[in-house]
Scaffold this motif. Structure first.
Motif, short mmCIF file in Angstrom:
data_model
loop_
_atom_site.label_atom_id
_atom_site.label_comp_id
_atom_site.label_asym_id
_atom_site.label_seq_id
_atom_site.Cartn_x
_atom_site.Cartn_y
_atom_site.Cartn_z
N GLU A 197 18.10 -7.34 -10.84
CA GLU A 197 17.84 -8.78 -10.95
C GLU A 197 18.23 -9.57 -9.70
O GLU A 197 17.47 -10.38 -9.19
CB GLU A 197 18.56 -9.36 -12.16
N GLU A 198 19.45 -9.35 -9.26
CA GLU A 198 19.93 -10.15 -8.14
C GLU A 198 19.23 -9.81 -6.83
O GLU A 198 19.04 -10.66 -5.98
CB GLU A 198 21.44 -10.00 -7.98
N ASP A 199 18.84 -8.54 -6.65
CA ASP A 199 18.10 -8.18 -5.44
C ASP A 199 16.77 -8.94 -5.39
O ASP A 199 16.38 -9.48 -4.36
CB ASP A 199 17.81 -6.67 -5.43
N ALA A 200 16.10 -8.98 -6.55
CA ALA A 200 14.83 -9.71 -6.61
C ALA A 200 15.06 -11.20 -6.39
O ALA A 200 14.32 -11.86 -5.64
CB ALA A 200 14.16 -9.46 -7.96
N ARG A 201 16.09 -11.74 -7.05
CA ARG A 201 16.35 -13.18 -6.89
C ARG A 201 16.68 -13.53 -5.45
O ARG A 201 16.22 -14.54 -4.91
CB ARG A 201 17.50 -13.63 -7.80
N ASN A 202 17.50 -12.71 -4.81
CA ASN A 202 17.86 -12.98 -3.42
C ASN A 202 16.64 -12.97 -2.51
O ASN A 202 16.51 -13.79 -1.60
CB ASN A 202 18.90 -11.97 -2.94
N ALA A 203 15.73 -12.03 -2.77
CA ALA A 203 14.51 -11.97 -1.95
C ALA A 203 13.67 -13.23 -2.14
O ALA A 203 13.17 -13.82 -1.18
CB ALA A 203 13.69 -10.73 -2.32
N PHE A 204 13.52 -13.66 -3.38
CA PHE A 204 12.70 -14.84 -3.67
C PHE A 204 13.39 -16.12 -3.23
O PHE A 204 12.79 -16.97 -2.57
CB PHE A 204 12.40 -14.88 -5.17
N GLN A 205 14.65 -16.27 -3.59
CA GLN A 205 15.35 -17.53 -3.32
C GLN A 205 15.60 -17.75 -1.83
O GLN A 205 15.72 -18.88 -1.37
CB GLN A 205 16.68 -17.57 -4.09
N SER A 206 15.65 -16.67 -1.06
CA SER A 206 15.83 -16.83 0.39
C SER A 206 14.53 -17.23 1.07
O SER A 206 14.51 -17.48 2.28
CB SER A 206 16.34 -15.51 0.99
N GLY A 207 13.44 -17.28 0.30
CA GLY A 207 12.15 -17.66 0.87
C GLY A 207 11.35 -16.47 1.35
O GLY A 207 10.37 -16.63 2.08
N GLY A 208 11.72 -15.26 0.89
CA GLY A 208 11.08 -14.06 1.40
C GLY A 208 10.00 -13.47 0.53
O GLY A 208 9.45 -12.42 0.85
N SER A 209 9.66 -14.12 -0.60
CA SER A 209 8.63 -13.57 -1.48
C SER A 209 7.85 -14.69 -2.14
O SER A 209 8.40 -15.75 -2.45
CB SER A 209 9.26 -12.67 -2.55
N ALA A 210 6.57 -14.45 -2.38
CA ALA A 210 5.71 -15.46 -3.00
C ALA A 210 5.87 -15.47 -4.52
O ALA A 210 5.78 -16.53 -5.15
CB ALA A 210 4.25 -15.20 -2.64
N PHE A 211 6.10 -14.30 -5.12
CA PHE A 211 6.19 -14.17 -6.58
C PHE A 211 7.39 -13.30 -6.95
O PHE A 211 7.79 -12.42 -6.19
CB PHE A 211 4.92 -13.54 -7.16
N MET A 212 7.91 -13.54 -8.16
CA MET A 212 9.04 -12.74 -8.64
C MET A 212 8.99 -12.67 -10.17
O MET A 212 8.74 -13.67 -10.84
CB MET A 212 10.38 -13.37 -8.23
N ARG A 213 9.26 -11.51 -10.70
CA ARG A 213 9.50 -11.38 -12.14
C ARG A 213 11.02 -11.43 -12.33
O ARG A 213 11.76 -10.68 -11.71
CB ARG A 213 8.94 -10.05 -12.66
N ASN A 214 11.49 -12.33 -13.20
CA ASN A 214 12.93 -12.39 -13.47
C ASN A 214 13.16 -13.14 -14.78
O ASN A 214 12.23 -13.49 -15.49
CB ASN A 214 13.70 -13.04 -12.31
N TRP A 215 14.43 -13.40 -15.07
CA TRP A 215 14.84 -14.07 -16.30
C TRP A 215 15.11 -15.56 -16.01
O TRP A 215 15.25 -15.95 -14.85
CB TRP A 215 16.10 -13.41 -16.85
N PRO A 216 15.24 -16.38 -17.03
CA PRO A 216 15.43 -17.82 -16.82
C PRO A 216 16.66 -18.20 -16.01
O PRO A 216 16.69 -19.28 -15.41
CB PRO A 216 15.53 -18.36 -18.26
N TYR A 217 17.69 -17.34 -15.95
CA TYR A 217 18.91 -17.71 -15.22
C TYR A 217 18.63 -18.07 -13.76
O TYR A 217 19.36 -18.85 -13.15
CB TYR A 217 19.92 -16.55 -15.26
N ALA A 218 17.57 -17.48 -13.20
CA ALA A 218 17.28 -17.69 -11.78
C ALA A 218 16.77 -19.10 -11.49
O ALA A 218 16.79 -19.53 -10.33
CB ALA A 218 16.27 -16.65 -11.29
N TYR A 219 16.35 -19.83 -12.52
CA TYR A 219 15.76 -21.15 -12.29
C TYR A 219 16.78 -22.14 -11.74
O TYR A 219 16.55 -22.78 -10.70
CB TYR A 219 15.16 -21.68 -13.59
N ALA A 220 17.91 -22.27 -12.42
CA ALA A 220 18.93 -23.24 -11.97
C ALA A 220 19.45 -22.89 -10.59
O ALA A 220 19.71 -23.77 -9.77
CB ALA A 220 20.08 -23.30 -12.97
#
Length: 511
Positions: free
Chosen positions: A343-366
């Motif tokens: 989860e966190e690897d995917a979130r870090n990739a997306f939240q750092s601006g490095g990915s266009a799409f991500m599958r994850n859980w609602p926790y990543a929104y806030a």
């Protein structure tokens, strides 16, 4: 949920009703509140390529996938009502900002309602969230509870891997240790741990009227309330709305083919300024999180739900086609290292601006909307894609709270759980941390709906449960066989060869 960064697991024990929901946020949450099931043992694959710059502190996902230990027999709960239940007497009206302590902020949790000070001086050991926002809120609420009741709460971060958490709890119970009072339990664990947990019914039975009945049913084993609903979860698609606009894409993808096309278009445009930019990331490591993701791929493409009517069904043309498509994403729209992501690897990739799409859980929104997030205000959440003609689905996840039978401070521990699972604290956690509530009145609170606007986009998503009710005590082994097979496909093996072998292996476990 394991990963080395910080993840969570989903759950489920009894049987769920899987169906499309109506368009109210409360209705959406009613369905998500169904438990799902995890399994676990993580088998790392190849090292991921240099990961994108990680945004500040990783946060612990809300209930999410991951995996967990072999749950004991399980029947999965019936789905909670689609229609928004009337607010129960206790929950009454959804708590307002004032009821939740005035300002909604991590450092300002709501006060304890009618605090019971008869246990002042006691110390309660609480195994809570491992990292990030969940751990921050655990510490803040523990401090507030101590301030209002005189009961000291020692917050111990549980292992970030649900598998490791399950094993640790097992050791505590086998040794009948008093060093564990209150514990977070994955949705699929109540049946496995029930003999070691206190029956909360006599003290908290009335409070369960606030929560979705399906979740309460999952927390009830042999007529005893062995755990109390804490938070819910389900899989979603995160997307960069600014990049869709930049490349004249009118809407997020509805099908997996559209996802592939949009990700390719955006990647081709962004690679010039960011050579490491990728199209899509998910939880691809060999662990329970991959069971959750792969169940979504199969169920959304007509490929079944892993086990149905006592039979393993993964070896079918639709499943082969979908997993062949997924294999083609590796190294094209997804980084090769996604096969080790949690989860966190995917979130870090997306939240750092490095990915266009991500599958994850609602926790990543806030976390993505925090002031220090590079993608604040630039993303949104939608239903995961489906194959043409199929409905979007999301795997169910979530956590509950329980008291160890070997605790020397059971009454004080129960009062702490009463506080953590109250409407006021659920509102606080929903607004500050994007944790999906298990109380209908909280789900319909305007503050919660404003903090989690994405829920309105997910009304028609079918919630699917992992097959714990079909597999009982063998769930962990079944899930392990499944996620290892899918991880082998991610790493280049042919689905047409892998799935027949995995199906035979799982069928032997089913008997």
């Amino acid at each position: 949920m394991d990963l080395d960064l910080g993840v969570r697991r989903p759950y489920s024990r009894r049987g769920f009703l899987l169906g499309a929901l109506s368009a109210t946020t409360a209705g959406v949450l009613a369905a998500c509140s169904q438990p799902s099931q995890p399994a676990a043992t993580s088998a790392p694959a190849a090292q991921p390529p240099a990961a994108p710059t990680k945004p500040a502190a990783a946060a612990s996902p809300a209930a999410s996938p991951a995996a967990a230990a072999s749950p004991a027999a399980a029947a999965s709960p019936a789905a909670s009502p689609v229609a928004k239940p009337a607010a129960s007497p206790a929950a009454a009206a959804s708590p307002s900002p004032a009821a939740a302590g005035g300002q909604f902020s991590a450092s300002n949790p709501p006060p304890v309602q009618n605090p019971n000070k008869s246990f002042a001086g006691a110390t309660v050991i609480y195994y809570g969230d491992g990292v990030g926002i969940g751990n921050d809120l655990d510490k803040a609420t523990a401090q507030r509870f101590e301030q209002d009741t005189g009961v000291k709460i020692n917050v111990i971060p549980r292992p970030q891997s649900a598998t490791d958490t399950f094993a640790q709890y097992q050791r505590f119970f086998q040794g009948q240790s008093a060093d564990l009072d209150v514990l977070m339990v994955d949705v699929i664990w109540p049946g496995a741990f029930a003999p070691n947990l206190v029956d909360l019914g006599p003290k908290l039975g009335d409070a369960t009227k606030n929560h979705y009945p399906g979740i309460v049913a999952n927390d009830t084993v042999g007529g005893k309330l062995v755990s109390m609903p804490f938070l819910s979860d389900f899989g979603t698609l995160y997307y960069r709305k600014d990049l869709l606009q930049k490349y004249n894409i009118s809407a997020p993808p509805k099908t997996w083919d559209e996802l592939e096309q949009q990700a390719t278009t955006i990647m081709n445009g962004e690679k010039g300024s960011n050579p490491n930019f990728t199209g899509f990331v998910w939880q691809g490591n060999a662990y329970e999180g991959l069971t959750c993701d792969a169940l979504e791929w199969l169920a959304s493409s007509g490929g079944g739900k892993i086990v149905e009517n006592g039979k393993c069904t993964i070896n079918n043309p639709q499943a082969v086609a979908m997993l062949t498509k997924m294999k083609g994403w590796i190294g094209t729209i997804a980084p090769r290292g996604v096969t080790t992501y949690q989860e966190e690897d995917a979130r870090n990739a997306f939240q750092s601006g490095g990915s266009a799409f991500m599958r994850n859980w609602p926790y990543a929104y806030a976390l993505g909307q925090k002031d220090d997030s590079p993608v604040k205000g630039k993303f949104d959440v939608a239903a995961l894609p489906a194959s043409s003609g199929q409905k979007p689905v999301g795997t169910i996840g979530g956590w509950a709270l329980a008291v160890s039978k070997y605790s020397k401070n059971q009454d004080a521990s129960i009062e702490f759980i009463r506080y953590l699972t109250s409407p006021e604290v659920q509102t606080y956690r929903a607004v500050v941390g994007s944790f999906v509530p298990t109380i209908p009145a909280v789900a319909s609170d305007p503050n919660v709906q404003q903090a989690q606007p994405f829920l309105a986009n997910l009304a028609d998503v079918e919630r699917v449960a992992r097959p714990s009710s079909e597999t009982g005590e063998n769930y962990n082994q079944v899930s392990t066989a499944f996620f290892q097979a899918v991880n082998n496909i991610e790493n280049g093996q042919d689905p047409g060869s892998v799935l027949p072998q995995a199906q035979n292996q799982i069928q032997r476990l089913l008997g």
